[in-house]
Structure formats: C-alpha cells, structure tokens
Design a protein around this motif. Structure first.
Motif, PDB file in Angstrom:
ATOM      1  N   VAL A   1       1.052  -1.256  -0.078  1.00 39.21           N
ATOM      2  CA  VAL A   1      -0.032   0.058   0.018  1.00 39.21           C
ATOM      3  C   VAL A   1       0.848   1.144  -0.055  1.00 39.21           C
ATOM      4  O   VAL A   1       1.895   1.434   0.759  1.00 39.21           O
ATOM      5  N   ILE A   2       0.561   2.126  -0.869  1.00 33.78           N
ATOM      6  CA  ILE A   2       1.300   3.467  -0.938  1.00 33.78           C
ATOM      7  C   ILE A   2       0.088   4.567  -0.721  1.00 33.78           C
ATOM      8  O   ILE A   2      -0.732   4.400  -1.427  1.00 33.78           O
ATOM      9  N   GLN A   3       0.540   5.314   0.407  1.00 33.02           N
ATOM     10  CA  GLN A   3      -0.345   6.263   0.625  1.00 33.02           C
ATOM     11  C   GLN A   3       0.253   7.569   1.591  1.00 33.02           C
ATOM     12  O   GLN A   3       1.308   7.210   1.920  1.00 33.02           O
ATOM     13  N   TRP A   4      -0.582   8.455   1.718  1.00 34.20           N
ATOM     14  CA  TRP A   4       0.082   9.974   2.269  1.00 34.20           C
ATOM     15  C   TRP A   4      -0.640  10.274   3.394  1.00 34.20           C
ATOM     16  O   TRP A   4      -1.872  10.683   2.951  1.00 34.20           O
ATOM     17  N   ASN A   5      -0.717  10.065   4.746  1.00 32.24           N
ATOM     18  CA  ASN A   5      -1.400  10.866   5.734  1.00 32.24           C
ATOM     19  C   ASN A   5      -0.539  11.832   6.219  1.00 32.24           C
ATOM     20  O   ASN A   5       0.367  12.084   6.668  1.00 32.24           O
TER      21      ASN A   5
ATOM     22  N   ILE B   1      -3.272   4.795  -2.523  1.00 34.34           N
ATOM     23  CA  ILE B   1      -4.347   5.239  -2.124  1.00 34.34           C
ATOM     24  C   ILE B   1      -3.898   6.985  -2.460  1.00 34.34           C
ATOM     25  O   ILE B   1      -3.228   7.466  -1.770  1.00 34.34           O
ATOM     26  N   VAL B   2      -4.974   7.592  -3.167  1.00 33.66           N
ATOM     27  CA  VAL B   2      -4.720   8.993  -3.381  1.00 33.66           C
ATOM     28  C   VAL B   2      -6.096   9.587  -2.694  1.00 33.66           C
ATOM     29  O   VAL B   2      -7.041   9.324  -3.074  1.00 33.66           O
ATOM     30  N   ARG B   3      -5.872  10.390  -1.729  1.00 29.75           N
ATOM     31  CA  ARG B   3      -7.061  10.984  -0.812  1.00 29.75           C
ATOM     32  C   ARG B   3      -7.454  12.308  -1.716  1.00 29.75           C
ATOM     33  O   ARG B   3      -6.842  12.783  -2.554  1.00 29.75           O
TER      34      ARG B   3
END
Length: 345
Positions: free
Chosen positions: A14-18, A43-45
């Motif tokens: 999983v690749i995401q940025w919080n 996951i791009v928010r």
C-alpha cells in the motif's frame, strides 16, 4: 540475483500519504530498498495527487481514488520499465504526493514602494498589502519547475519564489493599468482585479493556481502622503475668498496668518506695516509670490497709492480687517494708536 533471494525482499503493498503536518506541498514516499508489488494499491485522498517518476522522468499521474497497480493502470511506466517481464525488472520508481488543498490567508506586501506613472500626480511610489490563496493545480509542472526531487517541499519554500513573481507582476499590472492612484485607493477591489489576472497567468507557468487575491490597503510613502493631505485640505478650504487665486494658494495664505501671529510682533506687526505705508494686501501679495494676476495688480495700484496718502483711509482699512476677523482687537488698538500719533503729530 536468484528468484529465492528476490522473493525474500520486502515488497510494498500500500502506498499512501497521511498528511501529518500543515504546509507541506510535496512529499516523496520512502522507497529505500522496498519494491512495489505487482497488484499493490495506491491510495490518493481528496486534495491530493500522486506522481510516479522513473529515472528522472514523469511516468504516470494519479488523482484521488484507490488504484490497483498493474500493467493496465501503469501503461506509461510499464512501457518504460518492461514490467511485464515480472521479476527480471523490479518496480522501484519514486512516488511523489502533492497536496492540492487551497493554501488560505497568505499575506503579501510590498517591502519597497513600487514607482508607477499616474495621470494625476505624474510619478508616485505606491505601497500595498493584502492576502491571497493558491493551490497546486498541475503536479507535473510543479515537480519540474519548483519542487524537483526533494523529499519534502513546504509552503514557506514556495512562497519565497512566489513573492518575487508577485512583485514583478504587480509592478507590470499597475504600470500598464492607467488607473489613477486615487481611484485605486478608493476602490481596492478594482486594483485587486487588475493584478489578479496577470498574477494568475504568472503562477500558472509553475503549476500553481491563484484562488483568491485581495488588497487590504494601498498607500503612499509618508512624505507624499503628507503632500496629498495638504492638497486635499486646500480643496476643502477653497471657498475662503473670491479672489482669482488657486485654492491651494488661498490655503497657504490662510496658514500664513496664524504663523505670523507666532512671530515677534505678531499680527500687530502687520498693522505697524500699515502705519508705515504698507497695506496688508501688499504684505499678503508678497507672501503669495505674485499669485495675483499682474493685470489685476496694475489696475489696483493707483487706488492703493491714493488710499495710502490718507491716514483716515488707513484707519478705515484697519477697521475693515477687524470686522472681518483678520486681526484681533488688541492688534487693532495698537495699530490705531500708531496711526493717530502720526495724524496728531
């Protein structure tokens, strides 16, 4: 590298940025020796965009949503890396996230006055302050022109560059607008609209969209503002007399009377001048530096000379000054006494 040893390596599922801090515009996902697994999830928010970069070249850009990474969802990257050959060519591209949220309530100001040509005041130096908001609209351009390969790129860093762009665009906008300073000062929305159009074009070249721009205040340097205040006061006091003098000259004349009262002899000195054969009108004429038209002065000269030959005429003139409130009762009595001494003597 054998297939066994390769399988033992850690893969990213999983690749995401919080976003953990405010004011970060670009962030590089920490890849290190990790490799993206075929079928992993990106996951791009909302308010984010993600960019895949392979060997310095932008391969794919993703908007908000959940994206399964495969040869179908990464067509450009797959073509660059021959990823379809599975483990013979591991997938290790850099992934950058960009915040597309509006950066609100950003302050701007002119550290130095901007010189512009003005039809009312010829050349003026203007200072202005206000607020603006912006967002990253094109991550490709922003990556190429601004943030580059840095691990982290913040709002404060980009605004250092935006200030220079803002000042240059503002000088050009105001210089070509032909809008008088008084109109700009009275209608700051007009000034903001003029600047916003040119500034938005300049920002767009770097992948930044100008969301809002407003002008909170516009002013002149202190010395020019003082001159403008004096000119405005002159206009307000322009109805002081019916003489053929300009409003500004009349204003200076009115100011000269209280100033004269502060000097030795005060306004009584003017009365003494009357006694010596010099009328108050002549004194004021000299102070005005020839403000009265030569023709008018020439036409009144014989009458003035004739009046000065009579002590009675001087007394009548002195009484007229008292009635008009141009001299005080004390000054009147003092000057009258001097004239009477000459008449009796």
């Amino acid at each position: 590298m054998g297939i066994g040893s390769f399988i033992k390596k850690q893969f990213i599922d999983v690749i995401q940025w919080n976003e953990s801090a405010d004011g970060v515009l670009a962030w590089r996902f920490p890849m290190q020796d990790q490799e993206i697994q075929n079928g992993g999830v990106l996951i791009v928010r909302e308010s984010q965009m993600a960019v895949f970069v392979n060997e310095g070249q932008i391969a794919d850009v993703f908007g908000p949503g959940t994206h399964k990474l495969s040869t179908q969802t990464l067509p450009l990257l797959t073509n660059l890396m021959n990823w379809d050959k599975l483990f013979e060519s591991p997938f290790k591209s850099d992934v950058y996230f960009f915040s597309t949220r509006v950066q609100t309530a950003r302050k701007w100001g002119t550290p130095q006055p901007i010189t512009i040509r003005d039809k009312d005041f010829d050349m003026v130096r203007v200072r202005a302050f206000g607020m603006y908001s912006y967002r990253v609209t094109d991550p490709r351009l922003f990556f190429k022109e601004i943030s580059g390969t840095r691990e982290l790129y913040t709002r404060d860093e980009v605004e250092e560059q935006l200030r220079g762009i803002l000042m240059a665009s503002m000088a050009g906008s105001l210089g070509s607008s032909q809008v008088p300073f008084l109109d700009m000062a009275a209608n700051q929305m007009l000034m903001a609209q003029q600047i916003k159009g040119d500034l938005g074009t300049a920002f767009a070249r770097y992948g930044i969209g100008l969301d809002e721009f407003n002008v909170a205040s516009v002013s002149l340097p202190e010395e020019l503002q003082s001159a403008l205040d004096e000119r405005i006061s002159a206009g307000m006091k322009g109805g002081m007399s019916a003489d053929k003098m300009t409003g500004y000259t009349r204003y200076q004349t009115a100011n000269a009377i209280p100033l004269a009262a502060q000097n030795e002899g005060g306004v009584a000195g003017l009365g003494m001048g009357l006694g010596a054969g010099v009328s108050l009108g002549q004194v004021m004429g000299q102070a005005l530096g020839g403000a009265i038209a030569p023709a008018a002065a020439a036409s009144t000269a014989p009458a003035t000379a004739a009046a000065e030959d009579s002590i009675e005429a001087r007394l009548e003139k002195l009484k007229g000054l008292l009635d008009k409130g141009l001299i005080s009762a004390t000054d009147y009595d003092s000057s009258k006494a001097e004239l009477l001494k000459k008449l009796i003597g």
